[in-house]
Scaffold this motif. Sequence first.
Motif, PDB file in Angstrom:
ATOM      1  N   ALA A  49       0.820  -1.212   0.000  1.00  0.00           N
ATOM      2  CA  ALA A  49       0.000   0.000   0.000  1.00  0.00           C
ATOM      3  C   ALA A  49       0.855   1.265   0.000  1.00  0.00           C
ATOM      4  O   ALA A  49       0.480   2.272  -0.614  1.00  0.00           O
ATOM      5  N   GLU A  50       2.020   1.227   0.664  1.00  0.00           N
ATOM      6  CA  GLU A  50       2.865   2.411   0.713  1.00  0.00           C
ATOM      7  C   GLU A  50       3.359   2.803  -0.673  1.00  0.00           C
ATOM      8  O   GLU A  50       3.347   3.977  -1.040  1.00  0.00           O
ATOM      9  N   SER A  51       3.817   1.813  -1.477  1.00  0.00           N
ATOM     10  CA  SER A  51       4.312   2.114  -2.821  1.00  0.00           C
ATOM     11  C   SER A  51       3.182   2.602  -3.718  1.00  0.00           C
ATOM     12  O   SER A  51       3.331   3.581  -4.462  1.00  0.00           O
ATOM     13  N   GLN A  52       2.037   1.926  -3.666  1.00  0.00           N
ATOM     14  CA  GLN A  52       0.932   2.287  -4.555  1.00  0.00           C
ATOM     15  C   GLN A  52       0.303   3.629  -4.167  1.00  0.00           C
ATOM     16  O   GLN A  52      -0.297   4.293  -5.007  1.00  0.00           O
ATOM     17  N   GLY A  53       0.447   4.023  -2.901  1.00  0.00           N
ATOM     18  CA  GLY A  53      -0.106   5.307  -2.477  1.00  0.00           C
ATOM     19  C   GLY A  53       0.891   6.431  -2.476  1.00  0.00           C
ATOM     20  O   GLY A  53       0.593   7.528  -1.983  1.00  0.00           O
ATOM     21  N   THR A 267      -5.246  -2.702 -10.042  1.00  0.00           N
ATOM     22  CA  THR A 267      -5.189  -2.721  -8.587  1.00  0.00           C
ATOM     23  C   THR A 267      -6.601  -2.651  -8.002  1.00  0.00           C
ATOM     24  O   THR A 267      -7.569  -2.341  -8.703  1.00  0.00           O
ATOM     25  N   LEU A 268      -6.676  -2.895  -6.698  1.00  0.00           N
ATOM     26  CA  LEU A 268      -7.948  -2.772  -5.979  1.00  0.00           C
ATOM     27  C   LEU A 268      -8.249  -1.331  -5.598  1.00  0.00           C
ATOM     28  O   LEU A 268      -9.311  -1.049  -5.036  1.00  0.00           O
ATOM     29  N   GLY A 269      -7.312  -0.413  -5.888  1.00  0.00           N
ATOM     30  CA  GLY A 269      -7.583   1.013  -5.703  1.00  0.00           C
ATOM     31  C   GLY A 269      -7.800   1.444  -4.273  1.00  0.00           C
ATOM     32  O   GLY A 269      -8.584   2.374  -4.021  1.00  0.00           O
ATOM     33  N   ASP A 270      -7.096   0.839  -3.318  1.00  0.00           N
ATOM     34  CA  ASP A 270      -7.256   1.228  -1.913  1.00  0.00           C
ATOM     35  C   ASP A 270      -6.794   2.654  -1.654  1.00  0.00           C
ATOM     36  O   ASP A 270      -7.148   3.238  -0.631  1.00  0.00           O
ATOM     37  N   ILE A 321      -9.509 -12.837  -6.622  1.00  0.00           N
ATOM     38  CA  ILE A 321      -8.674 -11.648  -6.549  1.00  0.00           C
ATOM     39  C   ILE A 321      -9.387 -10.540  -5.775  1.00  0.00           C
ATOM     40  O   ILE A 321      -8.789  -9.807  -5.015  1.00  0.00           O
ATOM     41  N   ALA A 322     -10.668 -10.411  -5.979  1.00  0.00           N
ATOM     42  CA  ALA A 322     -11.427  -9.339  -5.344  1.00  0.00           C
ATOM     43  C   ALA A 322     -12.184  -9.841  -4.123  1.00  0.00           C
ATOM     44  O   ALA A 322     -13.240  -9.332  -3.786  1.00  0.00           O
ATOM     45  N   GLY A 323     -11.676 -10.826  -3.446  1.00  0.00           N
ATOM     46  CA  GLY A 323     -12.286 -11.296  -2.228  1.00  0.00           C
ATOM     47  C   GLY A 323     -13.437 -12.242  -2.428  1.00  0.00           C
ATOM     48  O   GLY A 323     -14.160 -12.558  -1.489  1.00  0.00           O
ATOM     49  N   GLY A 324     -13.667 -12.701  -3.643  1.00  0.00           N
ATOM     50  CA  GLY A 324     -14.697 -13.697  -3.895  1.00  0.00           C
ATOM     51  C   GLY A 324     -16.083 -13.153  -4.088  1.00  0.00           C
ATOM     52  O   GLY A 324     -17.038 -13.909  -4.159  1.00  0.00           O
ATOM     53  N   ASP A 325     -16.226 -11.802  -4.185  1.00  0.00           N
ATOM     54  CA  ASP A 325     -17.565 -11.257  -4.327  1.00  0.00           C
ATOM     55  C   ASP A 325     -17.790 -10.559  -5.653  1.00  0.00           C
ATOM     56  O   ASP A 325     -18.757  -9.839  -5.821  1.00  0.00           O
ATOM     57  N   VAL A 326     -16.903 -10.780  -6.614  1.00  0.00           N
ATOM     58  CA  VAL A 326     -17.041 -10.173  -7.940  1.00  0.00           C
ATOM     59  C   VAL A 326     -17.350 -11.258  -8.947  1.00  0.00           C
ATOM     60  O   VAL A 326     -16.612 -12.230  -9.057  1.00  0.00           O
ATOM     61  N   PRO A 327     -18.460 -11.157  -9.712  1.00  0.00           N
ATOM     62  CA  PRO A 327     -18.777 -12.190 -10.708  1.00  0.00           C
ATOM     63  C   PRO A 327     -17.653 -12.331 -11.715  1.00  0.00           C
ATOM     64  O   PRO A 327     -17.051 -11.349 -12.135  1.00  0.00           O
ATOM     65  N   TRP A 354     -11.139  -5.426 -10.869  1.00  0.00           N
ATOM     66  CA  TRP A 354     -10.298  -4.423 -10.229  1.00  0.00           C
ATOM     67  C   TRP A 354     -11.025  -3.076 -10.193  1.00  0.00           C
ATOM     68  O   TRP A 354     -12.080  -2.911 -10.803  1.00  0.00           O
ATOM     69  N   ARG A 355     -10.408  -2.102  -9.517  1.00  0.00           N
ATOM     70  CA  ARG A 355     -11.021  -0.766  -9.418  1.00  0.00           C
ATOM     71  C   ARG A 355     -10.229   0.296 -10.159  1.00  0.00           C
ATOM     72  O   ARG A 355     -10.776   1.322 -10.551  1.00  0.00           O
ATOM     73  N   HIS A 356      -8.929   0.076 -10.348  1.00  0.00           N
ATOM     74  CA  HIS A 356      -8.093   1.117 -10.936  1.00  0.00           C
ATOM     75  C   HIS A 356      -6.884   0.477 -11.589  1.00  0.00           C
ATOM     76  O   HIS A 356      -6.647  -0.731 -11.440  1.00  0.00           O
ATOM     77  N   ALA A 357      -6.114   1.273 -12.331  1.00  0.00           N
ATOM     78  CA  ALA A 357      -4.885   0.801 -12.979  1.00  0.00           C
ATOM     79  C   ALA A 357      -3.821   1.877 -12.871  1.00  0.00           C
ATOM     80  O   ALA A 357      -4.068   3.051 -13.179  1.00  0.00           O
ATOM     81  N   ILE A 358      -2.640   1.478 -12.424  1.00  0.00           N
ATOM     82  CA  ILE A 358      -1.477   2.360 -12.343  1.00  0.00           C
ATOM     83  C   ILE A 358      -0.656   2.174 -13.613  1.00  0.00           C
ATOM     84  O   ILE A 358      -0.330   1.047 -13.986  1.00  0.00           O
TER      85      ILE A 358
END
Length: 426
Positions: A49-53, A267-270, A321-327, A354-358
């Motif tokens: 999270a530190e690198s991605q943020g 990424t999951l876009g946290d 990848i997304a916690g099992g709740d994404v079709p 996913w939610r975003h892309a770097i």
Amino acid sequence: MRQPDLCIAPRALLVVVALLSMSATAEVPEELAENWYRTEVLIFVREDAESQGAEQWDPLPVLDYPERHRYLLDSAMADRRFEESLAFESRIDAQGKQTLRVPAPIEELLDHNRPDTITVPLPEGDGDLSGAPDEALDELLPADEDSVDPLADVDPNGPSLDPDDPLLDPNEPTVDLTSPVLSLPYELLDRDSLEFRAQARSLRRRGQRVMFHGSWWAMLDEQEATPALIIDRSGDMDSTDWPALQGSLQIYRSRYLHIVLDLWLNTLGDYLPAGWQIDAPPLAPASLTAKTLGGNPMDPWAPAPEPENMVASEAPLTSPIAGGDVPQASPSSEEIQTGESSSEDILESPPYPWRHAIVHRQTRRMRSGEIHYLDHPVIGVIVKITPMSEDALPLRSPELRDFRERHALPVEVLPPSAEESVDKER
């Protein structure tokens, strides 16, 4: 932008840092007019999270693949796809794309509108053609003017055993089958030949993820004439999960050597506000297709089910990848093998989990024969481009002759200078 931690061996780190401080403006020597180069690329990502943020990323990145592209030739992947499928033929074209030919379903075989369907009525009975009218046989098996009876000159006593007969064995090879073969351009080389193996191990020990590591040789040209290399295969029918890393890279030579990166990490876009979601990026152009001889797309891993036995699945798959709740609409590898998914399901695009892309997008001049690190907080790329003489072109195991025959590739590859000589003689 903070300086990223390379997390590679200290000695290699000193080399890379020294190279980064040098100007990459050296011109390619004129004597290397043939443009033969060997390239090694190592791509790794920092998923913490530190690198991605650490940066303010573009919230709506523009993501796409280049129109002019190709794939690296992965012999292990091509063989696995062929051997695990029901295909009876495999072909790999000049862009590294594989086509499997699979048996047609009964509906296609019974389609009398097909141009290759036999329409001449044959006499009733057990299939013996001896009683068929001459006109029917002529229509069924037409002979052109230049046709020759292949059995007309066959000696019933067997072939000649004259040792001086140059045509004693027309299948006798002209080369030693135990000798190494020249690697094809853009063919992934053996992992034992990789120079950055120690750096890759160090990266993994530090918890960083190696996404791609490969080496190949090619003749580099101007940017317009050099295809980009797609590094993911997300658009293939056997791709069951949306990959984390997508994109392409291009290495070309004009006055200088250049590399063009266009990579993105899903990424999951946290690091973004809750609920932020970008549109799904495109999947890569397909590097694998499967068709019948009639040209219809088919699932190469399972026979097409009978229409009355086809039942649509009501339970959606989920993406771990997304916690099992994404079709997840793409089939699992087990479904492909058991035939629970139709070819249409396999060709569908799965939902974006996913939610975003770097994005890592840059163009860099390169110095031949030296290691370069392309700086980025999340997506690191280490590259080395080495000029090669003809006698130093990489050789591969003799067993690759069988692989090339299986996939309709050139078996014996001439060095580029030899090919030019043959062209001039023609």
